[in-house]
Design a protein around this motif. Structure first.
Motif, PDB file in Angstrom:
ATOM      1  N   ILE A  92       0.841  -1.207   0.000  1.00 43.92           N
ATOM      2  CA  ILE A  92       0.000   0.000   0.000  1.00 43.92           C
ATOM      3  C   ILE A  92       0.871   1.249   0.000  1.00 43.92           C
ATOM      4  O   ILE A  92       0.605   2.204  -0.748  1.00 43.92           O
ATOM      5  CB  ILE A  92      -0.944  -0.014   1.216  1.00 43.92           C
ATOM      6  CG1 ILE A  92      -1.975  -1.124   1.067  1.00 43.92           C
ATOM      7  CG2 ILE A  92      -1.629   1.335   1.390  1.00 43.92           C
ATOM      8  CD1 ILE A  92      -2.843  -1.331   2.295  1.00 43.92           C
ATOM      9  N   SER A  99       2.332   1.699  -3.400  1.00 36.69           N
ATOM     10  CA  SER A  99       1.316   2.043  -4.393  1.00 36.69           C
ATOM     11  C   SER A  99       0.935   3.522  -4.325  1.00 36.69           C
ATOM     12  O   SER A  99       0.919   4.219  -5.349  1.00 36.69           O
ATOM     13  CB  SER A  99       0.075   1.172  -4.173  1.00 36.69           C
ATOM     14  OG  SER A  99      -0.971   1.557  -5.025  1.00 36.69           O
ATOM     15  N   ALA A 145      -4.069   7.183   3.490  1.00 42.33           N
ATOM     16  CA  ALA A 145      -3.912   5.735   3.287  1.00 42.33           C
ATOM     17  C   ALA A 145      -2.797   5.164   4.154  1.00 42.33           C
ATOM     18  O   ALA A 145      -2.938   4.078   4.748  1.00 42.33           O
ATOM     19  CB  ALA A 145      -3.637   5.440   1.817  1.00 42.33           C
TER      20      ALA A 145
END
Length: 760
Positions: free
Chosen positions: A191, A194, A228
């Motif tokens: 994550i 990304s 995030a």
């Protein structure tokens, strides 16, 4: 052939037949085995030869002396085959060659049935043999008891099968849970990579087109990436992942000379201890590095967003934007993520291999080793103990003949596989004897609680009182005053300074602890780790008043941001400049004093020094008596307050007050003092780690990872794992590792007694 003999023959044939097919189950075996054994017992107990003519009486005699023995050996063989089938549920190949088993069973049953048939067809009496047996006790009753015990063993094995399979399933689920820890870390890194790649792509478009309109999109992308990554930053739950299954289980693990050998295993304790020692340290290290990566990424994203916000406010700066300017921090995040990704992948592979090879039911049957690293000691059950009374007197060679190709390995194994008693076990026995398990913590709280418990339970130390009184008198007359209190752990250093405000209540006190807050006459003063900043604030708010400043546990002032020695050096400088206004009382342990003396000539920075390591025996006796009088259980037992007995405890504990109080509760528990040779040897093997813990109070995986030498990190981590597995180190809520209270003095005494600097 009698009807019972015919039924027995049929059952024996069925037993042979079920072993001629691969699908052998314990359930089918148990039914047939127990039925065959019951029929055999019935033939012995309900013989139609009883109370008939002389020939019938002789046949009964042959049945009891000859056939009963063969029946018993056949029952043992059935039990052993049943055990091997049970073991094959967990150890592949443990059952062996079914055709060989079938032949062995057929040979044994044929011999037994043939003997029974021969007895039925006896026509002539062997008078010589009959006369000899008339003067002997029949073995039939004893053999029937032994056969009943074999029936119990078969039922016991059957019962354990279900329990052990349940534990095996629980272990499988737990292994998956542990593996998921590594997978979750890999997902977190994925994550991070990304969202950072998305930011990288967005910023790259901005640097190429240099359009102010794109700034909002880039800032929004950064904010989304921040959210995030921030959502990934949750408290680690590694320490909550405990194995929980059935309570301690008695497991049959081996056969030895016709006996069934068992292990008593507490699976919850053994598995959790092994995982805490072998798996958790790496997981904690990875978790710490992952949090560091996430935190670093968040900082870089915030800085990047701030730069873009400045450009958004000043559009003319867009022309100065270059890809390199924004690429470097983002590339750094991705590089760190790749490095950590590789590390987690390697550690995951190693951990999964270690978990799969150790966390399984198959390990239970290793008769040469403990189950995992914890002392799952092999306990010989009543089956073996009772068996030894009769089996050694039997014609064992006949059984060995049957087992030559199948069970001979177990018959010849001897006692080595039964009794596992080595230095490791003796070391554990010593540690367990030192533990406080079984002690009523409530009734002994006055003995086990550290620190100042109030004036009722405080025993002034005459030497300290005299020295401190002189220091204060000199200080009040305008002379410089400072005191260093040092000593062994548990020697009452903190209690001394905690009691000062009560015993010298006309003086002003301020206690300094790092990263806390103190209140002085309504003023709140924030404390960091900088003594320079702290005393600037104290000078401002104390308005020139003369104050006693106490600093307990000097080692607690270590910081991740600032090196420890500069902090202590600044303290010494402040003490030298301010001793007339402030009376400094600083507390530390012997090992820290020794290190600081070598680095900074630390002790010479104080006008007086007090060593708290030893307390006069008469003071220790008084302290114990006071606590015993206040304890309900102790006051009911005047023998426990015998002064000479308490004095002997104090002397054995080198006059250490805390160690004496703990030993007092341990003596009441009834533990005998064991030989400490193996414990001392183990402590010396791990001296480096334990000296660190004594000196700093604790150790953690993050501190170990700060070392630059990879080999040293590996050695220290291995040492920590061994110390955790032996419960010489225990994990705290904050994931640090400390020496348990009940072992502190024992460890420090061993380190001191066998120190290379000790002339003895």
């Amino acid at each position: 052939m009698t009807e019972s003999a015919q039924v027995l023959k049929t059952k024996c044939r069925a037993i042979v037949d079920i072993h001629a097919t691969p699908a052998v189950s314990n359930k089918n075996q148990q039914e047939l085995f127990l039925e065959a054994i019951a029929i055999g017992k019935g033939i012995l107990t309900d013989s139609h030869y009883t109370n008939q003519d002389i020939l019938s009486a002789y046949k009964l005699q042959c049945l009891e002396y000859d056939w009963a023995d063969e029946l018993k050996h056949y029952c043992i063989l059935l039990r052993d085959v049943f055990f091997r089938t049970f073991k094959s549920n967990f150890v592949p190949g443990a059952l062996g060659d079914l055709s060989l088993i079938s032949k062995t069973l057929e040979s044994a049953s044929s011999s037994m049935i043939n003997t029974l048939g021969q007895i039925e067809h006896i026509e002539n009496i062997d008078n010589t043999l009959a006369q000899v047996r008339e003067h002997q006790y029949s073995p039939a009753d004893t053999i029937l008891v032994q056969i009943s015990k074999i029936e119990e063993q078969i039922a016991f094995i059957s019962e354990v099968t279900g329990s052990l399979k349940g534990i095996e399933r629980d272990i499988l689920f737990y292994k998956t849970e542990l593996s998921n820890c590594y997978d979750d870390n890999l997902k977190s890194i994925a994550i991070v990579k990304s969202v950072v790649e998305e930011v990288r792509s967005s910023v790259k478009g901005l640097t190429e087109d240099k359009q102010v309109e794109l700034l909002s999109d880039s800032i929004q992308t950064i904010e989304q990436a921040y959210v995030a990554i921030d959502e990934l930053r949750v408290d680690s739950d590694i320490n909550d992942k405990h194995f929980l299954s059935e309570a301690a289980l008695n497991v049959p693990v081996d056969l030895n000379e016709g006996n069934l050998v068992t292990k008593q295993i507490d699976f919850n304790k053994q598995v959790n201890t092994w995982v805490e020692s072998e798996i958790f340290p790496d997981l904690m290290e990875i978790d710490g590095e992952l949090q560091q990566l996430e935190y670093s990424a968040l900082l870089k994203l915030v800085n990047l967003k701030n730069r873009l916000a400045v450009i958004q406010s000043n559009p003319e700066l867009i022309e100065e934007v270059s890809e390199v300017q924004f690429e470097k921090p983002l590339k750094a995040i991705l590089t760190d993520a790749d490095v950590l990704l590789q590390k987690i992948t390697e550690k995951s592979s190693t951990a999964v291999e270690k978990i799969n090879s150790n966390l399984n039911a198959q390990k239970v049957f290793d008769k040469e080793q403990f189950y995992l690293t914890s002392p799952a000691r092999v306990l010989i059950s009543d089956y073996q103990k009772e068996g030894n009374r009769w089996f050694n007197s039997l014609p064992i060679q006949r059984v060995k003949t049957w087992y030559n190709t199948f069970f001979d390995t177990y018959i010849a194994a001897g006692e080595e596989g039964i009794t596992i008693e080595n230095k490791h076990v003796k070391l554990i026995d010593f540690i367990k004897a030192k533990s406080l398990q079984g002690i009523d913590k409530f009734s002994h709280s006055l003995f086990l609680n550290k620190g100042y418990l109030g004036q009722t339970f405080y025993q002034p130390r005459s030497k300290f009182q005299l020295l401190f009184s002189k220091v204060i008198a000199n200080w009040q007359e305008g002379f410089a005053a400072s005191m260093l209190i040092h000593g062994k752990r548990l020697s009452g250093r903190s209690t001394i300074i905690e009691a000062l405000p009560t015993n010298y209540n006309k003086l002003e006190y301020i206690e300094l602890k790092p990263n806390t807050e103190v209140t002085y006459h309504g003023y709140k003063i924030d404390l960091g780790v900088s003594f320079v900043d702290i005393f600037k604030a104290l000078d401002k708010y104390t308005l020139g008043e003369r104050i006693i400043v106490t600093i307990d546990d000097l080692e607690s002032w270590k910081s991740d941001e600032v090196a420890f020695l500069p902090i202590i050096k600044s303290l010494l400088q402040i003490i030298s400049r301010n001793q007339k206004r402030y009376c400094f009382i600083v507390v530390t342990n012997n090992l820290m004093k020794q290190e600081l003396d070598g680095a900074l000539d630390f002790s010479n920075g104080f006008s007086s020094i007090f060593d708290s390591s030893e307390t006069p025996v008469e003071d220790i006796v008084s302290i114990v008596e006071t606590r015993a009088d206040a304890s309900t259980k102790e006051s009911d037992n005047p023998e426990q307050t015998d002064k000479s007995w308490i004095a002997s405890i104090a002397k054995k504990q080198q006059r250490n007050i805390g160690a004496s109080l703990i030993e007092y509760t341990r003596k009441n528990k009834g533990e005998k003092r064991l030989d400490s040779f193996l414990f001392n040897k183990f402590i010396q093997e791990h001296r480096q780690v334990l000296e660190f813990v004594i000196k700093w109070g604790s150790i953690s995986e993050s501190e170990i990872s700060n070392y630059k030498n990879p080999k040293l990190i590996e050695v220290i981590n291995a040492s920590v794992r061994q110390l955790v597995s032996m419960k010489i180190l225990e994990r705290q809520v904050d994931n640090s590792l400390v020496i348990p209270l009940y072992l502190l003095d024992e460890v420090e005494h061993s380190l001191d007694q066998y120190s290379p600097l000790n002339p003895h």
